[in-house]
Design a protein around this motif. Structure first.
Motif, PDB file in Angstrom:
ATOM      1  N   SER A  50       0.832  -1.211   0.000  1.00  0.00           N
ATOM      2  CA  SER A  50       0.000   0.000   0.000  1.00  0.00           C
ATOM      3  C   SER A  50       0.865   1.259   0.000  1.00  0.00           C
ATOM      4  O   SER A  50       0.516   2.256  -0.643  1.00  0.00           O
ATOM      5  N   ASP A  51       2.008   1.243   0.694  1.00  0.00           N
ATOM      6  CA  ASP A  51       2.913   2.399   0.702  1.00  0.00           C
ATOM      7  C   ASP A  51       3.543   2.611  -0.675  1.00  0.00           C
ATOM      8  O   ASP A  51       3.682   3.745  -1.132  1.00  0.00           O
ATOM      9  N   VAL A  52       3.933   1.524  -1.325  1.00  0.00           N
ATOM     10  CA  VAL A  52       4.547   1.636  -2.659  1.00  0.00           C
ATOM     11  C   VAL A  52       3.520   2.169  -3.657  1.00  0.00           C
ATOM     12  O   VAL A  52       3.818   3.082  -4.436  1.00  0.00           O
ATOM     13  N   LEU A  53       2.302   1.634  -3.619  1.00  0.00           N
ATOM     14  CA  LEU A  53       1.268   2.105  -4.535  1.00  0.00           C
ATOM     15  C   LEU A  53       0.921   3.569  -4.281  1.00  0.00           C
ATOM     16  O   LEU A  53       0.725   4.338  -5.229  1.00  0.00           O
ATOM     17  N   ALA A  54       0.861   3.979  -3.017  1.00  0.00           N
ATOM     18  CA  ALA A  54       0.594   5.386  -2.685  1.00  0.00           C
ATOM     19  C   ALA A  54       1.731   6.277  -3.185  1.00  0.00           C
ATOM     20  O   ALA A  54       1.487   7.370  -3.718  1.00  0.00           O
ATOM     21  N   TRP A  55       2.969   5.825  -3.035  1.00  0.00           N
ATOM     22  CA  TRP A  55       4.117   6.599  -3.504  1.00  0.00           C
ATOM     23  C   TRP A  55       4.068   6.754  -5.028  1.00  0.00           C
ATOM     24  O   TRP A  55       4.330   7.841  -5.553  1.00  0.00           O
ATOM     25  N   ILE A  56       3.711   5.679  -5.734  1.00  0.00           N
ATOM     26  CA  ILE A  56       3.595   5.756  -7.193  1.00  0.00           C
ATOM     27  C   ILE A  56       2.532   6.783  -7.573  1.00  0.00           C
ATOM     28  O   ILE A  56       2.742   7.609  -8.476  1.00  0.00           O
ATOM     29  N   GLN A  57       1.405   6.787  -6.881  1.00  0.00           N
ATOM     30  CA  GLN A  57       0.347   7.759  -7.173  1.00  0.00           C
ATOM     31  C   GLN A  57       0.816   9.185  -6.892  1.00  0.00           C
ATOM     32  O   GLN A  57       0.482  10.107  -7.642  1.00  0.00           O
ATOM     33  N   GLN A  58       1.583   9.379  -5.821  1.00  0.00           N
ATOM     34  CA  GLN A  58       2.134  10.707  -5.514  1.00  0.00           C
ATOM     35  C   GLN A  58       3.062  11.171  -6.631  1.00  0.00           C
ATOM     36  O   GLN A  58       3.027  12.335  -7.038  1.00  0.00           O
ATOM     37  N   GLN A  59       3.895  10.265  -7.118  1.00  0.00           N
ATOM     38  CA  GLN A  59       4.815  10.604  -8.211  1.00  0.00           C
ATOM     39  C   GLN A  59       4.029  10.958  -9.469  1.00  0.00           C
ATOM     40  O   GLN A  59       4.367  11.912 -10.176  1.00  0.00           O
ATOM     41  N   LYS A  60       3.000  10.196  -9.732  1.00  0.00           N
ATOM     42  CA  LYS A  60       2.164  10.445 -10.908  1.00  0.00           C
ATOM     43  C   LYS A  60       1.506  11.819 -10.813  1.00  0.00           C
ATOM     44  O   LYS A  60       1.521  12.592 -11.774  1.00  0.00           O
TER      45      LYS A  60
END
Length: 68
Positions: A50-60
């Motif tokens: 969940s942290d990795v997916l949230a980080w990817i969304q933040q980068q996006k």
């Protein structure tokens, strides 16, 4: 008795496979306090999915350009 579901734990290689980032980049970012949140279980580095997916969304969100 109530059971809670633990977040999926990812290895460094799992994150490399998900993101295409170099393993060395993840190691540097951990050292620098950047990138997705990580932690250690014993000597092993882990990431919550969940942290990795949230980080990817933040980068996006932070770097998206053009389009709809």
């Amino acid at each position: 008795m109530t059971h809670t579901t633990a977040p999926a734990m990812l290895t460094e290689q799992d994150v490399v496979n998900m993101t295409g980032l170099a393993r060395g980049t993840l190691a540097y970012w951990r050292h620098a306090g950047q990138g997705p949140r990580s932690y250690k279980l014993g000597r092993r580095v882990r990431y919550d999915e969940s942290d990795v997916l949230a980080w990817i969304q933040q980068q996006k969100a932070a770097t998206s350009r053009g389009g709809i």
